[in-house]
Design an enzyme around this catalytic site. Structure first.
Site, PDB file in Angstrom:
ATOM      1  CB  SER A 139      -0.904   0.024   1.233  1.00 19.20           C
ATOM      2  OG  SER A 139      -1.565   1.279   1.347  1.00 19.20           O
ATOM      3  CE1 TYR A 189      -3.342  -2.497   5.616  1.00 19.35           C
ATOM      4  CE2 TYR A 189      -3.040  -0.247   4.834  1.00 19.35           C
ATOM      5  CZ  TYR A 189      -3.305  -1.582   4.579  1.00 19.35           C
ATOM      6  OH  TYR A 189      -3.535  -1.987   3.285  1.00 19.35           O
TER       7      TYR A 189
END
Length: 249
Positions: free
Chosen positions: A145, A158
């Site tokens: 990501s 995250y």
């Protein structure tokens, strides 16, 4: 055989019933690969595998956070096919927590985020490395990501776990060469419902903030994964960003 053909190859996709995992399975199957879709939900994974383009495909129930389960998956793939050529790590989870809310990101959630989003992919590579190495032309693609680069994402842990995947690609790209290539594909916002609570209004705002004026689709990420297996064959240890330019904002 054409360089764009994956005929005779076997690809294992963790998170295979999710939006990106399923799109990747479809893309690789269209190129001729046999696909093992692995997920937590037996019925959902079986339905996803049945919908793939015709081929010798399997569905498997696997826990990405359980190293023993991953070893069992590797054994099952080896028994059925006798080889594995491609491993796609697309399993993951997150929860939207404001970065300034330090108390909401408690120890248990931090540990779970790293177990699924970092330790799991590493454990999968560890389990499949002997099979990937055996053919002298193995490939690992981790779905990362841009949160790992921008520090902007669903929560701080995250972001950190995805940054860890970028480093993992560099470390293992070096350590596993020349027999196994390791690449990351790093999307921005993707229209899959991966982050709970993000609705159409969030997606519309994200699209306006993206230079290419739309958010990503699962197919965009799947196309990049397919490219890693076909046209980007002189690449390893690096991250391919597929975000419409969002990280430029």
């Amino acid at each position: 055989m054409s360089a764009s053909s994956l005929s005779g190859k076997v690809a294992v996709i963790l998170g295979g019933s999710g939006g990106i995992g399923l799109a990747a399975g479809e893309a690789l199957a269209r190129l001729g690969a046999s696909i093992v879709l692995a997920g937590r939900d037996a019925d959902k994974t079986a339905s996803a595998a049945a919908a793939l383009p015709a081929g010798n495909h399997l569905a498997a129930v696997t826990e990405i956070g359980d190293s023993a389960s991953l070893r069992q998956l590797a054994d099952a793939a080896s028994h059925h096919y006798g080889r594995v050529d491609i491993l796609v790590n697309s399993a993951g989870f997150t929860r939207a927590i404001p970065h300034a809310d330090l108390d909401a990101l408690d120890d248990a959630l931090i540990d779970a985020l790293f177990a699924i989003n970092w330790r799991g992919p590493f454990a999968a590579i560890r389990a499949f490395a002997p099979l990937l190495r055996a053919n002298g032309d193995g490939l690992v693609v981790n779905v990362g990501s841009i949160a790992g680069r921008t520090g902007q994402g669903s929560n701080v842990a995250y972001c950190a776990a995805k940054a860890g995947l970028d480093v993992m690609a560099m470390s293992l790209g070096r350590a596993l060469a020349p027999d196994i290539r390791v690449l990351n594909v790093s999307p921005g916002v993707v229209d899959t419902g991966f982050v709970p609570g993000r609705d159409d209004s969030f997606n519309e705002r994200a699209a306006r903030a993206t230079p290419l004026r739309r958010i990503g689709q699962a197919q965009d990420v799947a196309d990049a994964i397919a490219a890693c297996a076909t046209s980007l064959r002189f690449a390893t240890g690096t991250t391919i960003v597929v975000d419409g330019g969002r990280q430029l904002g």
